[in-house]
Design a protein around this motif. Structure first.
Motif, PDB file in Angstrom:
ATOM      1  N   CYS A 249      52.295  18.296 -70.403  1.00  0.00           N
ATOM      2  CA  CYS A 249      51.119  18.554 -69.562  1.00  0.00           C
ATOM      3  C   CYS A 249      51.444  18.302 -68.093  1.00  0.00           C
ATOM      4  CB  CYS A 249      49.949  17.675 -70.001  1.00  0.00           C
ATOM      5  SG  CYS A 249      49.371  18.102 -71.646  1.00  0.00           S
ATOM      6  N   THR A 250      51.985  17.113 -67.805  1.00  0.00           N
ATOM      7  CA  THR A 250      52.288  16.799 -66.404  1.00  0.00           C
ATOM      8  C   THR A 250      53.462  17.636 -65.891  1.00  0.00           C
ATOM      9  OG1 THR A 250      53.663  14.970 -67.152  1.00  0.00           O
ATOM     10  CG2 THR A 250      51.417  14.429 -66.487  1.00  0.00           C
ATOM     11  N   GLY A 251      54.388  17.948 -66.767  1.00  0.00           N
ATOM     12  CA  GLY A 251      55.598  18.652 -66.341  1.00  0.00           C
ATOM     13  C   GLY A 251      55.439  20.150 -66.186  1.00  0.00           C
ATOM     14  N   LEU A 252      54.255  20.660 -66.539  1.00  0.00           N
ATOM     15  CA  LEU A 252      54.036  22.108 -66.398  1.00  0.00           C
ATOM     16  C   LEU A 252      52.713  22.427 -65.715  1.00  0.00           C
ATOM     17  CD1 LEU A 252      55.291  23.219 -69.919  1.00  0.00           C
ATOM     18  CD2 LEU A 252      56.362  23.827 -67.739  1.00  0.00           C
ATOM     19  N   GLY A 253      51.838  21.412 -65.601  1.00  0.00           N
ATOM     20  CA  GLY A 253      50.504  21.693 -65.069  1.00  0.00           C
ATOM     21  C   GLY A 253      49.651  22.429 -66.084  1.00  0.00           C
ATOM     22  N   VAL A 254      49.801  22.024 -67.348  1.00  0.00           N
ATOM     23  CA  VAL A 254      48.989  22.595 -68.428  1.00  0.00           C
ATOM     24  C   VAL A 254      48.097  21.469 -68.950  1.00  0.00           C
ATOM     25  CG1 VAL A 254      49.079  23.490 -70.800  1.00  0.00           C
ATOM     26  CG2 VAL A 254      50.698  24.329 -69.089  1.00  0.00           C
ATOM     27  N   GLY A 255      46.804  21.711 -69.009  1.00  0.00           N
ATOM     28  CA  GLY A 255      45.882  20.658 -69.451  1.00  0.00           C
ATOM     29  C   GLY A 255      46.043  20.364 -70.927  1.00  0.00           C
ATOM     30  N   PRO A 256      45.798  19.089 -71.330  1.00  0.00           N
ATOM     31  CA  PRO A 256      45.924  18.709 -72.744  1.00  0.00           C
ATOM     32  C   PRO A 256      45.057  19.572 -73.664  1.00  0.00           C
ATOM     33  CG  PRO A 256      45.480  16.779 -71.383  1.00  0.00           C
ATOM     34  CD  PRO A 256      45.419  17.964 -70.481  1.00  0.00           C
ATOM     35  N   THR A 257      43.946  20.082 -73.162  1.00  0.00           N
ATOM     36  CA  THR A 257      43.045  20.884 -74.006  1.00  0.00           C
ATOM     37  C   THR A 257      43.665  22.241 -74.376  1.00  0.00           C
ATOM     38  OG1 THR A 257      42.038  21.667 -71.978  1.00  0.00           O
ATOM     39  CG2 THR A 257      40.914  19.866 -73.125  1.00  0.00           C
TER      40      THR A 257
END
Ligand code: GDP
Ligand code: IMO
Ligand code: MG
Length: 428
Positions: A249-257
């Motif tokens: 999530c942090t390493g791609l800017g993708v939200g956990p949802t």
């Protein structure tokens, strides 16, 4: 639509590269979320072997969007070499490869600092890959790092580099009596890399989230493994990034949802390269036998990997911190021919039984494994593609892992090649 994170469940080298390659066939895109060229991900297609270090292992499939995320640290010279090498071998690396503007750059001084730090630590050294990974992440967290996006603004890059070199050169001289770096030389070198890489540099968070919004199938590729994660691993004998699922999530800017599945890759035994505790390490000739049969030599540094039995205490911990929805078991074939196979079910330290993975290094280092023995199998499982062909004892071993870990096994890998696997539950 599925967004699947692939995570190493042990100390790295579980066979993530092969699994990412296999899953990318059904995906539209693949993205690496952390680490750098400390990783070595092997993919074997027919009889041709590829080792990917920074570029996602899915690049070997034509027409897939490949992303190097903001969580990765990038040595641009090495990346260019990797691109050129793949192109030479007929792999498409052009408009399909995107490099995050926010990924941090590994600079020549990072490698120099790491070399000196490891040297000074002597017997307490971490046994790093020597590629400047740790110092690059230090600069990132210290807010002094140079980022890929800075390459596009020469004046900004030069100014930041100048400030960094003024302190780095002092540090190298004062602490280690080592030589420093010349501003103009490093600047020119990196502007050369900027020319080569500028076509790939992009807002990768926009690209990946657009693909997810369009219901595309995505594979998010982790490097290293959970027990090398800077938070959850055997600190300080870890790498400097978030190798576990949260790092995606942090390493791609993708939200956990947006993540739909998290799959842990587990080697049918355990290996570790570098220093640090390893309770189930086999220190006799059997360890060497497994190393030779499994080709357990670092894909990046060529160092011999330490080999040991499957560690259920460590795996239960790994499942907890990653929230694995399923597992892949690799290299089952390497255990062929063993009379007995051991599984570590708890640890003993100072007469106390530990069922949870100890957080304290001082405890973990002294833990003795408590084993349960299961029957091995004589038959050859190498290349098996159908679970009905698995010897009974091999199937028993798999079922036991599944029930002890209470997590579904989706794929069993039985060889290096793409098609050498048993697909039990298709992830996509
Ligand atoms: P990664 O870092 O997790 O991608 O793993 P590495 O590529 O460093 O190491 C895994 C090694 O095992 C590579 O040489 C793979 O080709 C090989 N491999 C992967 N899966 C299997 C398998 O099921 N059987 C055998 N024999 N080799 C495998
Ligand atoms: P893949 O992605 C196995 C280990 C190093 C060392 C520690 C810190 O191929 O699974 P670093 O250079 O990262 O600062 O070293 O981490 N290490 C790995 N071990 N597989 C890897 O990557 C590794 N990347 C780093 O050996 O112990
Ligand atoms: Mg590897």
């Amino acid at each position: 639509m599925a967004v699947i994170v692939i995570v190493g469940a042990q100390w790295g080298d579980e066979g993530k590269g092969k699994i990412v390659d296999v899953l990318t066939e059904k995906a539209d895109g693949v993205a690496r979320y952390q680490g750098g060229h400390n990783a070595g991900h092997t993919v074997v297609i027919k009889n041709e072997k590829f080792v990917l270090h920074i570029i996602p292992s899915g690049i070997l499939h034509k027409g897939k969007t490949c992303i190097i995320g903001n969580g990765v640290v990038v040595d641009p010279a090495f990346l260019i070499e990797e691109i050129d090498e793949l192109k030479k071998r007929g792999i498409e690396v052009g408009e399909n490869l995107f490099l995050s503007k926010n990924a941090h750059l590994i600079m020549p001084y990072h490698t120099a600092i790491e070399r000196e730090q490891e040297r000074l630590k002597g017997s307490k050294k971490i046994g790093t890959t020597g590629r400047g990974i740790g110092p690059a992440y230090v600069d990132k967290i210290a807010r002094t790092g140079l980022r890929v996006g800075d390459l596009l603004y020469p004046e900004v890059f030069r100014e930041k580099l100048k400030i960094n070199l003024s302190s780095v050169n002092n540090l190298l001289k004062a602490l280690y009596n080592a030589g420093g770096f010349d501003l103009e030389n490093v600047y020119k070198e990196y502007m050369g890399y900027a020319d080569r890489l500028s076509g790939h540099i992009a807002d990768t968070d926009v690209i990946i989230n657009k693909m997810i919004d369009e219901n595309k199938n995505m594979v998010l590729e982790g490097a290293q493994g959970t027990l090398l994660d800077v938070d959850h691993g055997t600190y300080p004998y870890v790498t400097s990034s978030s190798a576990s699922a949260g790092g995606a999530c942090t390493g791609l800017g993708v939200g956990p949802t947006k993540i739909t599945k998290v799959i842990g890759v587990v080697k049918a035994y355990t290996t570790r390269v570098g220093e640090g505790p390893f309770p189930t390490e086999i220190k006799d000739s059997l360890g060497e036998k497994i190393r030779e049969k499994g080709g357990e030599y670092g894909a990046t540094t060529g160092r011999p990997r330490r080999c040991g039995w499957l560690d259920m205490v460590a795996l239960k911990y790994s499942i907890r911190v990653n929230g694995f929805t399923g597992l892949v078991i690799t290299k089952l074939d390497i255990l062929d021919g063993l009379e007995k196979i051991r599984m570590c079910t708890s640890y003993k330290c100072d007469g106390i039984l530990h069922e949870e993975f100890p957080k304290e290094l001082s405890v973990l280092e002294r833990c003795e494994p408590v084993y349960e023995e299961v029957a091995g199998w004589k038959e050859n499982t190498s290349g098996i593609k159908n679970f009905e062909k698995l010897p009974g004892a091999a199937w028993e071993y798999i079922r036991k892992i599944e029930s002890m870990l209470n997590t579904k096994i989706q794929i069993i890998s039985s060889g290096q090649k793409r098609d050498e696997l048993i697909m039990l539950h298709e992830p996509f």
